[in-house]
Scaffold this active site. Structure first.
Site, PDB file in Angstrom:
ATOM      1  N   CYS B  77      -3.876  36.642 -10.542  1.00 36.95           N
ATOM      2  CA  CYS B  77      -2.656  36.172 -11.219  1.00 36.95           C
ATOM      3  C   CYS B  77      -1.663  37.323 -11.335  1.00 36.95           C
ATOM      4  O   CYS B  77      -1.184  37.821 -10.328  1.00 36.95           O
ATOM      5  CB  CYS B  77      -2.997  35.548 -12.563  1.00 36.95           C
ATOM      6  SG  CYS B  77      -1.613  34.598 -13.204  1.00 36.95           S
ATOM      7  N   HIS B 177      -6.045  31.274 -11.012  1.00 38.21           N
ATOM      8  CA  HIS B 177      -7.103  31.871 -11.830  1.00 38.21           C
ATOM      9  C   HIS B 177      -8.465  31.408 -11.326  1.00 38.21           C
ATOM     10  O   HIS B 177      -8.941  30.358 -11.759  1.00 38.21           O
ATOM     11  CB  HIS B 177      -6.926  31.465 -13.296  1.00 38.21           C
ATOM     12  CG  HIS B 177      -5.813  32.182 -13.976  1.00 38.21           C
ATOM     13  ND1 HIS B 177      -5.967  33.419 -14.556  1.00 38.21           N
ATOM     14  CD2 HIS B 177      -4.513  31.853 -14.137  1.00 38.21           C
ATOM     15  CE1 HIS B 177      -4.819  33.827 -15.076  1.00 38.21           C
ATOM     16  NE2 HIS B 177      -3.912  32.893 -14.825  1.00 38.21           N
ATOM     17  N   GLU B 179     -11.283  32.406 -12.147  1.00 36.55           N
ATOM     18  CA  GLU B 179     -12.235  32.356 -13.263  1.00 36.55           C
ATOM     19  C   GLU B 179     -12.107  31.062 -14.062  1.00 36.55           C
ATOM     20  O   GLU B 179     -12.949  30.764 -14.903  1.00 36.55           O
ATOM     21  CB  GLU B 179     -12.035  33.581 -14.174  1.00 36.55           C
ATOM     22  CG  GLU B 179     -10.823  33.552 -15.099  1.00 36.55           C
ATOM     23  CD  GLU B 179      -9.493  33.933 -14.451  1.00 36.55           C
ATOM     24  OE1 GLU B 179      -9.395  33.935 -13.204  1.00 36.55           O
ATOM     25  OE2 GLU B 179      -8.541  34.212 -15.209  1.00 36.55           O
TER      26      GLU B 179
END
Lengths: 257, 197
Positions: B77, B177, B179
């Site tokens: 990001c 993202h 994650e």
């Protein structure tokens, strides 16, 4: 193509997920972490955790559960409730939340929105708005401290004016909770959401009223919201997320399978 | 595998740490130049503004360290945006590891920030993108982006195309993202762990 989001909302009180009807009579639904995990696996696009006691109690609330959620789930989540300062928000983001949502404290001190925007960027700053339709005046009014019925009070703001105010201060997303609809499962307040959609330049999330799968179709089709938040229909297994997604995809709505 | 997550003081460090932990890798979080230099893989996370993040890196005296890394480096990001030459967000010089530029998103009137799950296209055969297809959704939250150029490894469309993944030599970055992008995001992180230069 950007997908519309389905967002189960978990109201948290003392570390447990609860659900009330029109903000009253909360019953315990279950523990936070397994529920969060179950929703992530079931295809939820995002989760929101509202610590419903925090703002109304005025106490510092133990938010260590945020870290436990961040450990297990692999979708974004937002935490709301009792975030009154940049320091409060920083702790929650540090524990792994992706966004923080502010409601009553922003009404008490609107500069908080500017401060959060400046410190963490617009993308983490969600403003929750509890809006009630007053039949006598024919207007939508903003309420605060809705987590505790005895303390819930009307503010000086009309909903449209407050939306404009929070946008000018740097809100990155708005969750509009239509209180008349909350927990009664009669459908989202399309008229209100449409009127706010017209002035809302950031993502708008509909909240309050989901009862059937058709209600989701309507809110995406008619009010063009970016996401639809719901609690009891998911918690009580009235609607399965996978089934809802399949229906919305079949209807041509942009949804992540 | 010694994986170091650069402690940028930014907000998504725990999420990134936990995402690798779910893949069975215990990362260390550090702003110590020596630890970063000796890592097998380095991850640069980031949430917030480019200006603040570059100031953090400068204060920690990590700019030279990151610029001289030879091992795989992945930015996420804002961390990806920091890999470029320059960001218009605050008009700040970045690490210049990939000579691209970060611009305000040209969303053709669509609402900003670009927030939510979106698909990828023009996916290259880079090792980071092994197993990706144009039906996979990943989670984005941003208002600035890198325009597609020769360093784009995958693109995303929101009003206009922008670079969703960029890369050059040992350096790569994802605008989304991973994650927080479910199994698809985990695949990118797993690919990063397996990436051999």
């Amino acid at each position: 193509m950007l997908a519309k989001r389905l967002i189960p909302c978990l109201d948290v009180r003392d570390g447990k997920v609860v659900k009330g009807v029109q903000f009253r009579n909360h019953e315990v639904i279950g523990d936070i972490v397994p529920l969060a995990q179950r929703y992530a696996q079931a295809g939820a696009d995002e989760l929101v955790f509202y610590d419903i006691t925090a703002s109304s109690d005025g106490r510092v609330v133990d938010k260590s559960w945020v870290r436990r959620i961040a450990e297990v789930i692999d979708i974004p989540f937002c935490v709301a409730g009792g975030i009154k300062s940049v320091a409060d928000a920083g702790k929650i983001l540090e524990m792994g939340a992706d966004k923080i949502s502010v409601n009553s404290p922003a009404l008490a001190r609107p500069e908080l929105i500017n401060e959060l925007n400046h410190s963490f960027g617009q993308q983490c700053v969600v403003i929750g708005i509890d809006s009630f339709f007053d039949v006598a005046s024919g207007q939508y009014q903003v309420y605060q401290f809705t987590g505790d019925e005895s303390r819930t009070q009307k503010t000086r703001w009309l909903t449209r004016d407050w939306v404009s105010e929070v946008l000018s201060r740097g809100a990155g997303e708005i969750v509009l909770n239509c209180m008349n609809q909350d927990g009664v499962r009669q459908g989202y307040d399309i008229a209100q959401l449409k009127s706010i959609r017209d002035i809302c330049t950031v993502p708008l999330i509909a909240s309050g009223g989901a009862g059937t799968m058709q209600h989701f179709t309507e809110v995406f089709d008619k009010a063009d919201v970016d996401g639809a938040l719901a609690a009891s229909v998911f918690h009580k297994g009235i609607i399965e997320i996978a089934e809802l997604k399949a229906k919305l995809i079949a209807e041509g709505i942009s949804i992540r399978p | 595998m010694k994986l170091v997550i650069v402690d940028t003081g930014c907000a998504n460090i725990s999420s990134v740490y936990f995402a690798f932990k779910r893949l069975g890798v215990e990362a260390s979080i550090s702003r110590d130049a020596k630890a970063i230099k000796s890592a097998d893989k380095v991850l640069l996370p980031g949430v917030g503004t480019a200006h603040n993040a570059m100031a953090q890196l400068q204060q920690a005296e990590l700019i030279g360290t990151l610029q001289q890394l030879q091992q795989p480096l992945l930015g996420i990001c804002l961390g990806m945006q920091l890999l470029t030459a320059h960001s218009m967000e605050g008009d700040v010089a970045c690490l210049n590891l990939i000579p691209s530029e970060v611009l305000p998103m040209q969303s053709a009137g669509l609402r900003l920030p670009h927030m939510g799950w979106n698909t990828l296209h023009r996916i290259s055969s880079h090792p980071l993108l092994r197993g990706f297809s144009d039906t996979d959704y990943v989670y984005f939250v941003h208002s600035f982006a890198v325009a597609p150029d020769q360093y784009s490894l995958a693109q995303c469309h929101y009003g206009n195309d922008f670079a969703a993944v960029i890369g050059k030599d040992n350096v790569a970055g994802a605008q989304f993202h991973p994650e927080r992008s479910g199994k698809t995001g985990a695949r990118l992180l797993q690919n990063f762990l397996e990436w051999q230069l």
